[in-house]
Design a protein around this motif. Sequence first.
Motif, PDB file in Angstrom:
ATOM      1  N   GLU A 193      28.103  -8.740   4.618  1.00 25.53           N
ATOM      2  CA  GLU A 193      27.403 -10.005   5.784  1.00 25.53           C
ATOM      3  C   GLU A 193      26.440  -9.279   6.173  1.00 25.53           C
ATOM      4  N   GLY A 194      26.547  -8.784   7.115  1.00 24.97           N
ATOM      5  CA  GLY A 194      25.310  -7.648   7.312  1.00 24.97           C
ATOM      6  C   GLY A 194      23.773  -7.538   6.279  1.00 24.97           C
ATOM      7  N   MET A 195      24.639  -7.369   5.302  1.00 25.59           N
ATOM      8  CA  MET A 195      23.240  -6.575   4.348  1.00 25.59           C
ATOM      9  C   MET A 195      22.406  -8.139   3.480  1.00 25.59           C
ATOM     10  N   GLY A 196      23.485  -9.406   3.907  1.00 25.25           N
ATOM     11  CA  GLY A 196      23.074 -10.507   2.981  1.00 25.25           C
ATOM     12  C   GLY A 196      22.097 -10.940   3.398  1.00 25.25           C
ATOM     13  N   LEU A 197      22.266 -11.337   4.991  1.00 26.73           N
ATOM     14  CA  LEU A 197      21.800 -11.625   6.501  1.00 26.73           C
ATOM     15  C   LEU A 197      20.231 -11.403   6.490  1.00 26.73           C
ATOM     16  N   LEU A 198      20.036 -10.122   6.499  1.00 24.90           N
ATOM     17  CA  LEU A 198      18.866  -9.690   7.139  1.00 24.90           C
ATOM     18  C   LEU A 198      18.718  -9.565   5.513  1.00 24.90           C
ATOM     19  N   SER A 199      18.139  -9.214   4.416  1.00 26.84           N
ATOM     20  CA  SER A 199      17.556  -9.115   3.383  1.00 26.84           C
ATOM     21  C   SER A 199      17.226 -10.693   2.683  1.00 26.84           C
TER      22      SER A 199
END
Length: 797
Positions: A675-681
């Motif tokens: 979730e964190g990687m998806g939101l950041l990217s």
Amino acid sequence: MILIGALSLVMAGVLLVGYSLDQGLLGPGVRLVLGLGFGVIMTVLAEWLRLRTNQSSSLTGAISAAGSLVMAASLLAGHYLLALISLPMTFFVLATLSLWTMERARHHGPWLAALGMLGGYALPLALPVQAMLGNSGNLLLLGHVGVIALACRLLYQQVAVSWLYWGGLMGAVAWWFMLNPADLGVFETRMLGSVWLGVLALAYLHSWKSTLSLQAEQQEEVMTREEAWCPWQVSTALRRQWLAGALLGVTTALSLWIQSIGASSLAGDVPGIVINDMSWGMIGVLPMLVIAGVSRRHAVLWSMLLINVVLWLLVWALALSPTSGIEAIGWPLLITLTLLILARLKLASATSAVHLRLMGACWWALATLTPLLAWALATWQGATPGSTEQAGHEILLNGALPPLIWGLICWVGANRFHAKEGVQLAAGLWLPAQFGIFLSLVTGLEGPSLTLALALQLLGLTACEWRWWRSQQSEVNAGRSLFAELSRLLAWGLVLRLMYEVATDGYVGVAHWPLQIFLPVLLCVTLASYGMRHRPRIQRWLEGVVVQLMLATAVLEIRYLLTEGHPFSGELSLPELSLQVLALAGVAAGYTWRARGVGAGARLYRALALGVGGLVVLIWLGGVIMMFNPLWHDGDVGRWPLLNWLLPAYGLPAVSAALVWRLIPQEARSRRLCEGMGLLSASLWLGLNLRHYWHGGELGLWYGVVPAELYAYSLTLLCVAAALVMSGARLQQLHWQRVGQGVLILAVIKVGIWDTATLEGLWRAGSWLGLGTALMLLAGLFKRLAGAGGSGKGKNS
């Protein structure tokens, strides 16, 4: 008390002899006769007590042992102190006394056997026969040791104590090395040494039992486990026979090695002179043939013979040289001929047709692999026929053509067996056929050609495995297969070879070598993996090879295209690193997909998925986000909107994170990381594409920010906040709503501080107007969502 009494009798005899010597009462001859007579009287007394009374065997055995010791001491005194008995006579009488003592062990207990065995093996140390007779003494001592060893083996049949069996064998082997077989220099003496080893092997490996007991042991072997090739899984007798055969095989090989070293030192370090003498291999061949013939009776002894043949061939190859000539191959061919004859015989221990064919396949495989192994070792030593007279491609032709022809012959024979006698016998020739082709490829090819040829041979092994499995499916449980294991080893060997060639610039002259070399190998391994679908364990390993080759092919081809044919030169860039990260992410996704289910294979792929996934995250954060971020790294991301290098760098990782989030279980902690990687990217992709709209391919911060761009960032933050709140409510992810509220607070702070201080005129008013409108809409959305949740609760209540 019995032991002390026997020792007292011995001491009495010794003291009587000593007293007569001190007083000078008796002459030398009388002293010797008294000593021998005392020993004979005790021996006769022991036999009288055994036959006429009910005395225990311990007492009679102690008296008989004491008599033997007194007679031995008298004989040695008669030779060394009194000089009345010659050396040959003393040796002969003491050897006969040792045999007599061992024979009495049948009636008086095993201690007499130990006394006779130790006395027989210690006799050459007590008498200097070797120093007096030289090489003739060696032969005499070999004969004596051989008689003692055979006596131990025959007595073992009556007494049945394991230390007598191993003591006789180990003593004979020890004396064989102490007498230094390298000194046997004449053809006749070498032949006698070979016969000695052969008789020893026959005596200790052959089952000297009655027909009924032999059939019972063979039935026990087959009933214990019909396909048990490990001797520790069957009877104790076969286990002992396996160890004895392995010891004799090692003795034979070491004898050849010692002899070759001795002959090489005498010939001025020219080992070829040893091979040119056809009597060199006499010591080794006859024992090997005896071991092969004896081990024919039991299936489990085939592994012992395999070890012995391989060890013999290794030692044989160490003495080869370019001057050895064609006669060097004579001894391996003799062993091959014997194994082929044995392969044609029927098994006496086979109780079923399946067991008969499986054991026959093993013998056919060993017989046909022996010349190939010998040829491979001779090629390694540079001692193949004609290797010193020809050069260039002729050497390769002479080295590659014979194993190829032999492999094709084995393949034709395998097809004949498969058509007439079943797949079990055919498998015994499929293996040497594949090995012959492999040997010819390794000898005759190099570089990319060898790699591609080995990849094609992987399909050949898969075909053999498929035919084996289909034929076995209707007869017996297929279990493990040698062809499947070889396919797995060859596949990983191809990966290692490709890595080695890449590291050593072996493909420099090949255009687009990732596609021309890696891609065909990838296709062959993929087909092999599909062909192994009936063996899930092997298929998992092959799928791992497929994943690795897919990654290597994609990464190297991308690098090849971006560097104009020089993948290992130049510097990294955002486009290349983005594609490499995607390739690694694909590998991690493949491992995650294969990690489904339970078992060792699933755990293996789960660990690989975590390892590769962690590597992807580190490279993406450190390289794409930090080091090569286009905001502070100079570079062109492309001129097209949306379809540019920002898509593989930030857009596709967001989609990948969403897919992985859907695959992994809900209770897994790695979902939060996705979730964190998806939101950041996703945020970076949206923000950088907005900047791309106003600045084109150059996105550096040194180009400044225009008012419309700054206003667009605020709207984007509001849209992201709204999307998080709505999706969190719909998917029942409370933490998403909290993150959306945090993004909303960030948008308010941005408008209140950055936009107010930077924008002017209508842009400043518009930013506050947009913020207020968005907040009102979000407030209404929150109220609607809360109302829906409350009504739902009311209905449920």
